[in-house]
Design an enzyme around this catalytic site. Sequence first.
Site, short mmCIF file in Angstrom:
data_model
loop_
_atom_site.label_atom_id
_atom_site.label_comp_id
_atom_site.label_asym_id
_atom_site.label_seq_id
_atom_site.Cartn_x
_atom_site.Cartn_y
_atom_site.Cartn_z
N LYS A 205 0.86 -1.18 0.00
CA LYS A 205 0.00 0.00 0.00
C LYS A 205 0.89 1.23 0.00
CE LYS A 205 -3.73 2.29 2.54
NZ LYS A 205 -4.59 2.23 3.72
N LYS A 258 -2.26 -1.41 -3.72
CA LYS A 258 -3.08 -0.22 -3.67
C LYS A 258 -2.19 1.01 -3.74
CE LYS A 258 -6.51 2.12 -0.77
NZ LYS A 258 -7.24 2.18 0.47
#
Length: 335
Positions: A205, A258
Amino acid sequence: MSKIATGPFPTYRPRRLRQSAALRRLVAETHLSASQLVYPLFARGGRRLRKPIGAMPGVFQLSLDELLKDAEAAFKVGVPAVLLFGIPDRKDTKASGAYARNGIVQQAVRLLKKELPGLMVITDVCLCEYMSHGHCGIVEHHHGHAHVANDATLKLLARTAVSHAEAGADIVAPSDMMDGRVAAIRRALDTTGLSETPIMSYAAKFASAYYGPFREAAESTPKFGDRRSYQMDGANANEALREVAMDIHEGADIVMVKPALAYLDIIHRVKQTFGYPTAAYNVSAEYSMIKAAAANGWVDERAVTLETLLAMRRAGADIIITYSACDAARWLKQG
Ligand SMILES: [Zn+2]
């Protein structure tokens, strides 16, 4: 570089297989289907509440009665799973609302599993929405300097994941980026009789400006500083592979990258390297940019959205979390 087999022109003519839609479909290498999509939902208290998110047209903070309607609509159009975020009534410095038995996400999970047992419910496991300061972990102060404490945070994350699973969550999805959190959550689940609950970790992320509109939706903007001391630097691909390796080693069942669009190379490398079930999060600004351009008549929303989601699939994503899930499912049905 592998040798790609091809005949010489004019023996081989690639255009032969592009002559009709049926022929193109027959030889398509990548398929996008509603069964691969996950629809994020934002739960909050109250009744008949549908609060629009300004920068994300079509996305709302929902009271549970309204949330149920949207979850049902998603399920009906063929979306198999939702990802729940919670906006609590009260925030504090221990994120009490994150692991409260009657917290907003726990209530939403119970309701959805009761009313729509066939719908998979995934829960976002993080503390930022529940912290008065908006950071993803416990904040400690050293010599006037604020620091997000890694190890002290793990206990609260594990407690949150267990409370979601106890409420009936099908999958828990830690998004905090603390080191060692997958192991802490796996251990906590296993010791409370929840060894069958899978973990989908936000493994790679990145600290990203593409999260901008989401912070309005989840009301999780940090009150000071930023998240760069725990989320990844966008410059690093090898480090992303180490993060994913670590999460798999600690017990992640599905690994996520992400954001998705600016990180398609990471999705590709993760899938190629590990061959694990891989998820991509088509984040808020990726969605907002298409919405804004479409509203101006600059792009064809349907075509650009489906092309974007297909690109994530082609990069290697098995699962795509997207605010366009319901629209995409509907468009795919229309053919
Ligand atoms: Zn967070």
